[in-house]
Structures are given as C-alpha cells and as structure tokens.
Design an enzyme around this catalytic site. Sequence first.
Site, mmCIF file in Angstrom:
data_model
loop_
_atom_site.group_PDB
_atom_site.id
_atom_site.type_symbol
_atom_site.label_atom_id
_atom_site.label_comp_id
_atom_site.label_asym_id
_atom_site.label_seq_id
_atom_site.Cartn_x
_atom_site.Cartn_y
_atom_site.Cartn_z
ATOM 1 C CD GLU A 187 -3.212 -0.764 1.838
ATOM 2 O OE1 GLU A 187 -3.139 0.201 2.468
ATOM 3 O OE2 GLU A 187 -4.225 -1.558 1.901
ATOM 4 C CD GLU A 212 -3.917 -5.780 3.992
ATOM 5 O OE1 GLU A 212 -4.639 -5.007 4.033
ATOM 6 O OE2 GLU A 212 -2.444 -5.600 3.606
HETATM 7 C C1 NOJ Z 1 -4.413 -2.152 4.914
HETATM 8 C C2 NOJ Z 1 -3.110 -2.319 5.433
HETATM 9 O O1 NOJ Z 1 -2.083 -2.928 4.551
HETATM 10 C C3 NOJ Z 1 -3.150 -3.139 6.903
HETATM 11 O O2 NOJ Z 1 -1.848 -3.006 7.755
HETATM 12 C C4 NOJ Z 1 -4.216 -2.633 7.474
HETATM 13 O O3 NOJ Z 1 -4.380 -3.151 8.854
HETATM 14 C C5 NOJ Z 1 -5.656 -2.821 6.875
HETATM 15 N N1 NOJ Z 1 -5.531 -2.113 5.604
HETATM 16 C C6 NOJ Z 1 -6.806 -2.211 7.705
HETATM 17 O O4 NOJ Z 1 -6.741 -1.044 7.813
#
Ligand code: NOJ
Length: 489
Positions: free
Chosen positions: A207, A395
């Site tokens: 990200e 994710e």
């Molecule tokens: C994206 C992130 O990569 C992760 O670290 C985070 O906990 C989740 N989103 C939820 O916010």
Amino acid sequence: MLNRFSRREFAKLFGSAALAPTILPALSTERALAQNGTIAPPAQQLFPNGFLWGSATASYQVEGAVKADGRGVSIWDTFSHTPGKTNNGDTGDVADDHYHRYKEDIQLMKAMGLQTYRFSVAWSRIFPNGTGMPNPKGIDFYSRVVDELLANKIQPYCTLFHWDLPQALEDKGGWQSRETSEAFANYAGYVAQHLSDRVTHFMTLNEMRSFVDIGYRDGRHAPGLKLPPAKVNQVRHHAVLAHGLGVQAIRAHAKSGIKVGLAENAEACSPIIETPEHIEAARKAMREENAGYLTAVLEGKYTEQYLAHHGANAPKFTDADMKAIGSPIDFVGLNNYTTTWVRADADAKGYAIISAPESYPHMMSSWLRVGPQGLYWAPKFIAEIWGVKEIYITENGASSTDVLTTDGHVYDSDRIMYLRSYLTQLHRGVSEGVPVKGYFCWSFMDNFEWADGYAYRFGLHYVDFKTQKRTPKMSAHFYKEVIARNGLA
Ligand code: NOJ
C-alpha cells in the site's frame, strides 16, 4: 419458507424425502425445493481448482518483541510512543506476541484449512539501521516461520515492506530521499537470497498509496509529516522507484522460479450504474486515479494528465528511474476494502468521482465504506487495461466492534455479511475469466490497527490482548467452510 407450511403440507408438496433429517439440516430450503425440481437450483459459487485461500498479517501489527534479538527501531516505534499519535496511546510493543507464539498461530491457521499465509518482514530486524551489516537473528526468525508454515502445508507469501521503516533511515530523510529506495533494494535482495529456496512469491511494498499519503501528506501515520505537494510527489516517486529497484534486486538474488509483485490498494473504481458510458468512465478513472502508483508501475511512465495536474509540483525523475519503475512483474496484489463510485461526466477527464453521502454504510472504521463491487471491477480493469495475467487479492476484510460473549463466542455477523458479499463479487469476475488466483483475508487475528490501536478489530480470530488468548470468531468458521468448499455454495 418452511415456517409457512405444516410438516404434512410440506411433505405433500415436495415429497417426504425433503423432510428427512439427514438431508434437511444440511440443505437450505431453497436447495431442498430445487432438489424436488420446484425451482431452479441456486448457482454454485465455486472457484476454479487451485484457487488459493489465505489470510494476511504484517510484522509491526502482530509481532511485538520490539527489542528482541537485535531488532532496530522503526518509525512506528517512534510514532506510537509519541503522545497523542495513536488511539489510547497504543503501541506495537507486544501486539499479538506473534514473535514468540508463531507456532501456535500456525496451528490455528492449519485448523481453519488456510492454504497460504501472507506475512511481512520487519526491515529493522534484518538491518537494524536500514543498511550496513545484517543481523543474522533477524532472518533466522523469518526462516523459522517459513519452515513451520511449509511443515504444515501452508504456502508462505512474503511482503518486504509493510510500513515499518527503520528509524535510522527516516533520520536521514526517509522516503524523501532516493537513498531509501536504494537501501530498500539492497534489503529486498538480501531477504530474497535467504528465503527464496522456500518462498515462491514476494511482494515489494504494501500500500504505497496509504503510507505515502497518510504518513507524509496527512501526518496521521508514521512518520507523521504534513509535507507540501511537491515533496509528497517526490516521496511517491521514491516509493515506486523502491518497488522497481526492489523487483530487480529480488530477481538478481533469488533462486530461479520465484514470482515478484506488490500489494497495492489501488483506487478500485466501479461504475455507479452498469451502463456502457459509466463503465467506460470507471475504466478511465481506474487508470488516472492510480497514476502515481499502480499505473506508473504497470506502464513505466506517469500519465500526461498526472504530470499536467501537478505542474511545477510534479516529481523529478530520469528515464532510468521510469525504466526501473516499470520493471516487469509477475503478478499484481490488490488490497481491497472499499470502492470508488464513478459516473460519466462531460468534462475533459470524462469521469467524476461520487463522494459518499453521510448516510453511506461503513464498518467500524469510518473510511471502510462497504462497496463489494470493487472486487469485481478493479481486478477486471487491471486485467483489461494492462493485460495482467495473475492477480491476488492480497487483503480484504472488515473492522467490527466484536464482543466476546459469555458463552465464549464472537458472533460477527457483520463481518460474515461483508465477506460473503465481497466474495460473491469476486466470484462473478473469476467466473467470467478475470485472472484472480487467490484471496487473502485481512486479518488472521486482531492486531495493532496503526493509529486506531487495538480497538479496531479486523481479525478472523479474536485476541484478548491481556492474556493473548485467541478465539476463532464466527467468521473464522465461515471462512473455513469457504475454503473447504472452494466457494460460497
Ligand atoms: C491495509 C493495511 O495494509 C493493513 O496494514 C491494515 O491493517 C488494513 N488495511 C486495515 O486498515
């Protein structure tokens, strides 16, 4: 439906077999009716054979043990220890203590049938100062995790950078300096060299859009800076450059046969109505709204619109930089939680982003607006626009106000509803041939949710942070069923 018939009426209509206790509890009423030919059978939402079902975590969010075995300080240690920066002053000092409990955690993964697990490596465990001499105990830890996963038939997917930059590098300018991109490549090559005999899939950065925009522009994440636009754009450039140099270094140092990609939370643009004009608008938006990150990586250039929009604030770069940024990758990892609704518009861009009305439904995290259609449209556009042939959902998940009830369960119906609706959209794409090869649910267990601390729970497992006891939530049982059936049937 059953309630509307007496048992005798039901048996008369659909045959007594439909009431046999061995059949009925296992089938939905609709399926029972379908078996009797009363209605068409429900479509079986099965995924292709070999589709990979996994879950994900990240080093600083779960490991704890921040001082163990020579680990260096990261920007998240510094930031979370700065008063007022995180909810409740929470830090990742202990988190899930996964550093010491990884074996138990892997048993829980096995129990739910996970086929793959995405973890991240803490850069400052490997190079405590970001560069220089590696710390052998750092790589040892990840090597043991990988062995343990493989021994339990779970494929390790490894992310190199999930936001915990060594503080020593931040002190020298962090992502504002291109030296950080070069240091990242050196570190990534080192990890690949040591793990690629057992790890087949590496992701460079997680990200970029989040850690740059929230950490260096909005100041709400580490390192907590609010830089002006020209500097933010340069940080962005160094992030994509790090990715590109990292890809090259991983290929140069890894055993052959590995695959390299990234895990990006690209804006997942969906048409507000599925008509040709809105679909076209969403496709354009997908490319332009991701111009600083995914588009640059997949095209090896910044779009004209991006450069024109930023004008004098546009990043400074060389042709060689862009070539590195566009280094071919083997797969795209897409982190997806929400969607960006797009409509056609007569302006020069040809599209407009619809901002969410206040009443728009969201999960516990207010940014987490429910929009399952992103899991259909974003992978589809990525495949169509850039010809990407291997995509993973690296994710997807939901935050909830989970409660451990007195009977020892967490009935997270909201998370199950969320997952079911997103997986339905993912299935829609996959069944049309969109090349998504696997799905990682975020997260395997509740953990340190960055500035939101521990109150925002994303896990399939509930964690009591006082005792470190893990309890599978109802959603873990749901996901276990999905994995066992290879779908939502
Ligand atoms: C994206 C992130 O990569 C992760 O670290 C985070 O906990 C989740 N989103 C939820 O916010």
